[in-house]
Design a protein around this motif. Structure first.
Motif, PDB file in Angstrom:
ATOM      1  N   ALA A   7       0.834  -1.201   0.000  1.00 12.46           N
ATOM      2  CA  ALA A   7       0.000   0.000   0.000  1.00 12.46           C
ATOM      3  C   ALA A   7       0.870   1.253   0.000  1.00 12.46           C
ATOM      4  O   ALA A   7       0.604   2.217  -0.734  1.00 12.46           O
ATOM      5  N   TRP A   8       1.933   1.253   0.834  1.00  8.02           N
ATOM      6  CA  TRP A   8       2.834   2.403   0.859  1.00  8.02           C
ATOM      7  C   TRP A   8       3.516   2.576  -0.497  1.00  8.02           C
ATOM      8  O   TRP A   8       3.638   3.699  -1.003  1.00  8.02           O
ATOM      9  N   LYS A   9       3.975   1.462  -1.071  1.00  6.82           N
ATOM     10  CA  LYS A   9       4.694   1.533  -2.333  1.00  6.82           C
ATOM     11  C   LYS A   9       3.780   1.993  -3.477  1.00  6.82           C
ATOM     12  O   LYS A   9       4.237   2.626  -4.428  1.00  6.82           O
ATOM     13  N   LYS A  32       2.555   6.420  -7.272  1.00  7.65           N
ATOM     14  CA  LYS A  32       1.673   7.499  -7.756  1.00  7.65           C
ATOM     15  C   LYS A  32       2.403   8.839  -7.739  1.00  7.65           C
ATOM     16  O   LYS A  32       2.357   9.608  -8.701  1.00  7.65           O
ATOM     17  N   VAL A  33       3.088   9.112  -6.638  1.00  8.39           N
ATOM     18  CA  VAL A  33       3.804  10.384  -6.522  1.00  8.39           C
ATOM     19  C   VAL A  33       4.962  10.426  -7.510  1.00  8.39           C
ATOM     20  O   VAL A  33       5.235  11.470  -8.130  1.00  8.39           O
ATOM     21  N   GLU A  64       8.024  16.295  -4.384  1.00  4.51           N
ATOM     22  CA  GLU A  64       9.261  15.737  -3.834  1.00  4.51           C
ATOM     23  C   GLU A  64       9.163  15.607  -2.312  1.00  4.51           C
ATOM     24  O   GLU A  64       9.616  14.610  -1.729  1.00  4.51           O
ATOM     25  N   SER A  65       8.603  16.624  -1.682  1.00  2.00           N
ATOM     26  CA  SER A  65       8.415  16.574  -0.227  1.00  2.00           C
ATOM     27  C   SER A  65       7.493  15.423   0.154  1.00  2.00           C
ATOM     28  O   SER A  65       7.752  14.694   1.121  1.00  2.00           O
ATOM     29  N   ARG A  66       6.420  15.261  -0.616  1.00  2.00           N
ATOM     30  CA  ARG A  66       5.475  14.174  -0.355  1.00  2.00           C
ATOM     31  C   ARG A  66       6.152  12.813  -0.551  1.00  2.00           C
ATOM     32  O   ARG A  66       5.925  11.870   0.227  1.00  2.00           O
ATOM     33  N   LEU A  67       7.010  12.693  -1.602  1.00  2.00           N
ATOM     34  CA  LEU A  67       7.706  11.442  -1.886  1.00  2.00           C
ATOM     35  C   LEU A  67       8.629  11.074  -0.717  1.00  2.00           C
ATOM     36  O   LEU A  67       8.647   9.924  -0.265  1.00  2.00           O
ATOM     37  N   HIS A  68       9.410  12.055  -0.216  1.00  2.00           N
ATOM     38  CA  HIS A  68      10.306  11.785   0.916  1.00  2.00           C
ATOM     39  C   HIS A  68       9.516  11.358   2.151  1.00  2.00           C
ATOM     40  O   HIS A  68       9.927  10.457   2.891  1.00  2.00           O
TER      41      HIS A  68
END
Length: 561
Positions: free
Chosen positions: A435-437, A442-443, A486-490
């Motif tokens: 689920a996290w991946k 998506k991001v 990028e912030s959301r991805l980190h």
């Protein structure tokens, strides 16, 4: 060792002198007075400072005068508070000139004083002035004074050693005569300062306590039992008695326990049979000795110098009893010294449930097989002021049995078998990670899309189909979106990593519980499972597990999250 001529000129002496003609000097006035000169007014700190101030007066180059004074410190040792502060200020650039009355005030150690004057001060760019010696490292006329300065340092060194030798010899002579040189009398005595030899005289109230301590040994009580008895009687410890004059604690007096070491010292002291034992510690500066404990054959013993508190018969019998206990002790007997002691598996996590102190770790060799047995107790259990404190004691064997029982009960409280629960947790972890991946993908796709759009706009701008203003406006918006993604991805990657680590740690903890319930509790398992154990009276254990209670409740429900 050969000495080099004009060593203090080694660091560009002439250049420093020329450069400093227009310099101003941040100056330290250093004064020192040793113990033997404290009553000599001509050598007082105040007179030294006054002489140096007169020297600096009217000389505009000395812009700042800071005072550093060491009162009661020997010149043979450079570890003096004010001198060390002075050197720290030199290193920090606060001081670049040092003035003393004469070289002996700087120090009386020949080699060390010469090292400062000829090497250290020049290397650090510090001007040094000795007023009475007419010596200034910044003046040309010092060129032929090195031999004179070396001789002065040597004389000062010899003087310090001579004084130290005379003081030590006088002190030893007085000890041989039986003069009491201590500052405070041993417990049970007072000092008669009017007597030329400062004789010890009996202090009746405290002497009675000393006799009581000896009597309790003859009755068969251990040193620990004597300590508890004195506390029950509220007898003040020697230091408190000296301070307050209260033989028994009175309202407002601090409750303090009798340490076994204090009682043992009283039981071994020959002072109580009328003998004066001195010289246990000694300092001989003229031999370069630091203060140290001496061997027993170096002690100075004068017999029958004062009235005894206990008879020699009683004293000798007590020594026999104590020696017998040492010989038979499972803690200190020679027969146990070659039997290794294993490390404390509960180090740092086992505490007293009454006072919160860490429990002490002890071992004793018991039985015909000379097997070591281990136990824990609170070192403050001698303190009767804390209710039920004496009950804080447990053997390692009992502690391990209780822990295994608690761990077994915890395992049985889970809804699933531990092995099945691990499979459930691994399955849930795999599902959770996917689920996290999925969110991370998506991001990542959104970031790729933003980059593709940005590349297309730049191409349109280059070929002239997109105006500069429109391109710059879209570029600013695109960069803002990219930063958010990028912030959301980190954030997602960190949460995914944290989630996996948390679940794997719970699985490891659960497997550790199962292993602990079936086999021995080794240190690694204990440290994995438990963060704190509190021991309360009657062997009650209160355990803080490595995981918070809410995590354990989730495990009991068979979930990994």
């Amino acid at each position: 060792m050969a000495r080099k001529k004009n060593r203090f000129n080694a660091v560009r002496k002439e250049e420093i002198r020329q450069e400093s003609l227009a310099e101003t000097w941040r100056t330290a006035l250093y004064a020192r007075l040793s113990v033997e000169l404290l009553n000599r007014k001509s050598e007082s700190i105040e007179n030294q400072l006054e002489l140096m101030k007169r020297f600096a007066k009217g000389k505009p180059e000395f812009t700042e005068l800071l005072e550093y004074t060491d009162r009661g410190y020997s010149g043979t040792d450079f570890h003096r508070p004010a001198f060390e502060q002075l050197m720290e200020d030199v290193r920090n650039g606060k001081i670049n000139c040092i003035i003393v009355k004469d070289l002996s005030r700087l120090g009386r150690d020949y080699l060390e004083t010469s090292n400062y004057v000829e090497v250290i001060f020049p290397f650090m760019g510090v001007r040094f002035i000795s007023v009475n010696d007419h010596f200034d490292t910044n003046e040309e006329q010092n060129g032929n004074k090195e031999l004179e300065i070396a001789l002065k340092n040597l004389v000062n060194d010899m003087y310090a050693r001579d004084v130290s030798k005379r003081v030590s010899t006088t002190r030893e002579h007085e000890q041989v005569r039986g003069k009491f040189l201590g500052s405070n009398a041993p417990y049970g005595y007072k000092v008669d300062d009017k007597h030329p030899l400062r004789r010890l005289v009996i202090d009746p109230p405290a002497a009675e306590i000393v006799r009581q301590i000896y009597a309790m040994v003859l009755e068969g009580l251990s040193v620990r039992e004597i300590s508890l008895s004195l506390q029950e009687q509220k007898v003040s410890i020697p230091g408190q008695y000296l301070k307050t004059g209260h033989l028994y604690r009175e309202p407002g007096d601090k409750a303090t326990k009798w340490y076994t070491g204090t009682i043992a010292n009283i039981l071994h002291a020959r002072t109580y049979v009328g003998d004066l034992v001195q010289g246990r510690r000694r300092t001989r500066h003229y031999k370069g000795e630091e203060r140290h404990f001496t061997d027993r054959d170096e002690w100075l013993i004068c017999e029958n110098t004062h009235e005894a508190i206990v008879s020699r018969e009683v004293y000798d019998r007590v020594q026999e009893i104590l020696a017998e206990k040492v010989e038979n002790s499972t803690f200190s007997s020679d027969r146990t010294r070659d039997i290794p002691i294993k490390p404390n598996r509960y180090k740092g996590i086992l505490f007293c449930g009454i006072c919160g102190a860490k429990l002490s770790y002890h071992s004793a060799v018991i039985g015909p097989d000379n097997q070591r047995k281990y136990s824990f107790h609170c070192s403050k259990s001698y303190d009767l002021e804390i209710e039920q404190h004496i009950g804080i004691h447990i053997t390692e064997e009992t502690l391990e049995a209780l822990l295994k029982e608690i761990i077994g009960d915890l395992l049985r409280s889970f809804n699933e078998e531990s092995g099945q629960l691990v499979l459930i947790m691994e399955k849930e972890m795999k599902k959770g990670l996917e689920a996290w991946k999925k969110d991370i993908r998506k991001v990542t796709n959104r970031l790729n899309s933003i980059d593709a759009d940005a590349a297309a706009r730049y191409e349109s701008y280059v070929f002239g189909t997109l105006s500069r203003d429109t391109y710059m406006e879209n570029r600013s918006s695109s960069e803002e979106q990219r930063q958010k993604m990028e912030s959301r991805l980190h954030e997602l990657e960190d949460k995914c990593t944290g989630y996996e680590a948390s679940v794997r740690a719970k699985i490891k903890w659960l497997l550790g519980l199962e292993e602990a319930s079936e086999g021995d509790l080794d240190e690694e398992l204990i440290q994995l499972l438990i963060s704190r154990i509190e021991l309360h009276p009657e062997h009650e254990l209160r355990i803080t597990w490595s995981f918070p209670e809410e995590d354990i409740r989730r495990l009991k429900k068979g979930g990994a999250s």
